[in-house]
Write a protein that holds these residues in place. Structure first.
Motif, short mmCIF file in Angstrom:
data_model
loop_
_atom_site.label_atom_id
_atom_site.label_comp_id
_atom_site.label_asym_id
_atom_site.label_seq_id
_atom_site.Cartn_x
_atom_site.Cartn_y
_atom_site.Cartn_z
N GLN A 1 0.83 -1.20 0.00
CA GLN A 1 0.00 0.00 0.00
C GLN A 1 0.86 1.25 0.00
OE1 GLN A 1 -3.88 0.48 2.13
NE2 GLN A 1 -2.69 1.78 3.49
N VAL A 2 0.42 2.23 -0.76
CA VAL A 2 1.00 3.56 -0.72
C VAL A 2 -0.16 4.54 -0.59
CG1 VAL A 2 2.32 5.33 -1.94
CG2 VAL A 2 3.01 2.93 -2.11
N ALA A 3 -0.09 5.42 0.40
CA ALA A 3 -1.12 6.44 0.61
C ALA A 3 -0.43 7.79 0.77
CB ALA A 3 -1.96 6.12 1.84
N PHE B 1 -6.10 5.69 -12.25
CA PHE B 1 -5.35 6.57 -11.35
C PHE B 1 -5.21 7.97 -11.96
CE2 PHE B 1 -1.61 8.57 -9.65
CZ PHE B 1 -1.44 8.11 -8.37
N THR B 2 -4.69 8.03 -13.18
CA THR B 2 -4.44 9.34 -13.79
C THR B 2 -5.73 10.08 -14.13
OG1 THR B 2 -4.14 8.26 -15.94
CG2 THR B 2 -2.16 8.71 -14.65
N GLU B 3 -6.75 9.34 -14.57
CA GLU B 3 -8.02 10.00 -14.92
C GLU B 3 -8.70 10.56 -13.67
OE1 GLU B 3 -9.22 10.84 -17.68
OE2 GLU B 3 -8.18 9.63 -19.18
N SER C 1 -4.89 6.49 -2.20
CA SER C 1 -4.42 5.25 -1.60
C SER C 1 -4.51 4.14 -2.63
CB SER C 1 -5.25 4.89 -0.37
OG SER C 1 -4.92 3.59 0.11
N LEU C 2 -3.41 3.44 -2.84
CA LEU C 2 -3.39 2.28 -3.73
C LEU C 2 -2.93 1.08 -2.92
CD1 LEU C 2 -3.82 1.34 -6.68
CD2 LEU C 2 -1.36 1.69 -7.04
N ARG C 3 -3.73 0.01 -2.93
CA ARG C 3 -3.42 -1.18 -2.13
C ARG C 3 -3.49 -2.42 -3.01
NH1 ARG C 3 -5.86 -3.24 3.65
NH2 ARG C 3 -4.91 -1.29 4.29
N GLN C 4 -2.53 -3.30 -2.82
CA GLN C 4 -2.51 -4.59 -3.51
C GLN C 4 -2.64 -5.70 -2.48
OE1 GLN C 4 0.88 -5.19 -6.08
NE2 GLN C 4 0.59 -7.40 -6.20
N PRO D 1 -3.36 -10.26 -2.30
CA PRO D 1 -3.09 -11.41 -3.16
C PRO D 1 -4.12 -11.60 -4.27
CG PRO D 1 -2.70 -11.99 -0.88
CD PRO D 1 -3.33 -10.64 -0.86
N THR D 2 -5.29 -10.97 -4.17
CA THR D 2 -6.34 -11.18 -5.16
C THR D 2 -6.78 -9.93 -5.90
OG1 THR D 2 -8.08 -10.92 -3.49
CG2 THR D 2 -7.26 -13.16 -3.90
N HIS D 3 -6.59 -8.74 -5.33
CA HIS D 3 -7.14 -7.52 -5.93
C HIS D 3 -6.14 -6.36 -5.81
CE1 HIS D 3 -10.91 -9.75 -5.46
NE2 HIS D 3 -11.44 -8.92 -6.33
N VAL D 4 -6.39 -5.33 -6.61
CA VAL D 4 -5.76 -4.04 -6.44
C VAL D 4 -6.88 -3.03 -6.23
CG1 VAL D 4 -5.64 -3.64 -8.95
CG2 VAL D 4 -4.16 -2.33 -7.41
N GLN D 5 -6.70 -2.14 -5.25
CA GLN D 5 -7.76 -1.23 -4.82
C GLN D 5 -7.25 0.20 -4.82
OE1 GLN D 5 -8.02 -3.01 -0.99
NE2 GLN D 5 -9.48 -4.59 -1.60
N LEU D 6 -7.99 1.09 -5.47
CA LEU D 6 -7.62 2.50 -5.57
C LEU D 6 -8.70 3.36 -4.95
CD1 LEU D 6 -5.87 4.83 -6.79
CD2 LEU D 6 -7.26 4.60 -8.87
N LEU D 7 -8.30 4.30 -4.09
CA LEU D 7 -9.23 5.26 -3.49
C LEU D 7 -8.67 6.66 -3.70
CD1 LEU D 7 -11.74 5.87 -1.72
CD2 LEU D 7 -10.24 5.67 0.28
N VAL D 8 -9.47 7.53 -4.33
CA VAL D 8 -9.09 8.92 -4.58
C VAL D 8 -10.14 9.81 -3.91
CG1 VAL D 8 -8.65 10.68 -6.33
CG2 VAL D 8 -8.00 8.30 -6.77
N SER D 9 -9.71 10.62 -2.95
CA SER D 9 -10.63 11.46 -2.18
C SER D 9 -10.17 12.91 -2.21
CB SER D 9 -10.70 11.01 -0.72
OG SER D 9 -11.17 9.68 -0.62
N ASP D 10 -11.06 13.82 -2.62
CA ASP D 10 -10.73 15.24 -2.63
C ASP D 10 -11.65 16.01 -1.69
OD1 ASP D 10 -13.12 16.42 -4.04
OD2 ASP D 10 -12.45 15.14 -5.67
N ASP D 11 -11.32 17.26 -1.43
CA ASP D 11 -12.12 18.10 -0.52
C ASP D 11 -12.89 19.16 -1.30
OD1 ASP D 11 -10.05 19.72 -1.34
OD2 ASP D 11 -9.42 20.33 0.68
N GLY D 12 -13.30 18.83 -2.51
CA GLY D 12 -13.96 19.81 -3.37
C GLY D 12 -15.46 19.88 -3.22
#
Length: 339
Positions: free
Chosen positions: A70-72, A108-110, A127-130, A132-143
């Protein structure tokens, strides 16, 4: 003495293990202020949990990211170039199948670009998390929130109508700079896709034929968009884009599907010409549109006449295809076409 919190460590230990494989314990000590003993205990726990892989000797261990990664990180939106965080902060630390990595990069880029260009906010957390079965992306803004943004830009009064427009694709409040493909295709790439914005939520599950439906909203300001892709998926970016192109080459985005269930509450009929005009909004930009009656219990003559006769005659270049119809609705559509 600093206390190491396991959940906090998992946000950055993947990148740290990649960049400090031979001196990870020292790096963690310096970064957190924790004791050597606490650091070694935390690293052992991370190895046992699958967040780290350890090789080398007990005196000179060598660490690497484990099966869980994971990288956040958070970014200021002003001037953000969405490709740089991907190349610098995320891609080097994950081990994904190539076709999955390509889809994640696209999402991710879009999504990051949408936050930078459309949210009106000041910051975004990714936050990007891998697993053993999935990859999960969460993008949260304060707009402002994606549904409120659409309602304002297109003079809509209901977030339900905003979701209807979003689900068609090719929706953008800045047509000179964007094509309206980003959020739509990101949702089609994912096995699980959730949109949360200002106490409103919609979700899409790839294995459910019903498509978009209301979800349980998070009580927060701004937009949070979550997508998950199975590592063993056979889906590809080119294949998804081709599915929405009449030529099948993925170049043009010229066909769409309109889910009428997004217009009505459960148990209600579609009875008005106004509702039909909402369905027809922007369909003239497509060559083919499937009108999906799944979940709609009944429609009225005014609705079918407005869409399948009035709109159809005004826009003969658009092929309207009614799908998931009951016998009665099919008869009404046929009658309207003949009118």
């Amino acid at each position: 003495m600093t206390r190491l919190v396991f959940d906090h460590l998992t946000n950055w230990i993947t990148a740290a293990a990649s960049e400090h494989s031979h001196d990870l314990a020292t790096h963690v000590e310096e970064r957190t202020g924790a004791s050597r003993r606490a650091t070694l205990a935390a690293l052992n726990r991370l190895v046992e949990a699958g967040w780290l892989a350890r090789s080398g000797t007990s005196r000179r261990p060598v660490f690497a990211p484990g099966a869980l990664r994971q990288v956040a990180r958070s970014y200021t939106l002003h001037g953000l170039q969405e490709d740089l965080p991907w190349q610098r902060d995320y891609a080097p630390h994950f081990a994904l199948p190539k076709h999955v990595e390509r889809m994640v990069q696209h999402g991710f880029t879009e999504l990051l670009n949408n936050a930078a260009d459309h949210s009106g906010g000041s910051s975004v957390t990714v936050s990007l998390r891998q697993t053993p079965t999935h990859v999960q992306l969460l993008v949260s803004d304060d707009g402002i929130g994606v549904f409120d943004k659409i309602c304002t830009a297109f003079q809509l009064e209901d977030t339900q109508h905003a979701m209807l427009e979003l689900s068609k694709g090719r929706l953008t409040s800045a047509p000179d700079a964007h094509t309206g493909r980003g959020l739509f295709f990101s949702s089609q790439l994912a096995d699980v896709f959730d949109i949360h914005a200002n106490n409103t939520a919609y979700q899409r599950r790839a294995w459910e034929s019903s498509g978009w439906k209301k979800g349980r909203a998070l009580p927060r300001q701004g937009s949070s968009i979550y997508m998950a892709i199975a590592l063993n998926t056979t889906r590809t970016l080119d294949g998804v884009m081709a599915a929405w192109s009449q030529a099948g080459d993925g170049i043009e985005f010229d066909q769409t599907r309109v889910q009428l269930r997004l217009l009505v509450s459960e148990g209600q009929a579609l009875d008005s010409r106004a509702a039909a005009r909402r369905v027809g909004s922007r369909l003239a930009t497509f060559k083919r549109a499937e009108i999906d009656f799944d979940g709609v219990i009944d429609v009225g003559h005014g609705f079918t006449d407005e869409l399948f006769r009035v709109f159809a005659k005004a826009n003969p270049q658009v092929e309207l295809v009614a799908v998931n119809v009951t016998a009665r609705i099919e008869a009404l559509v046929k009658s309207a076409r003949a009118g």
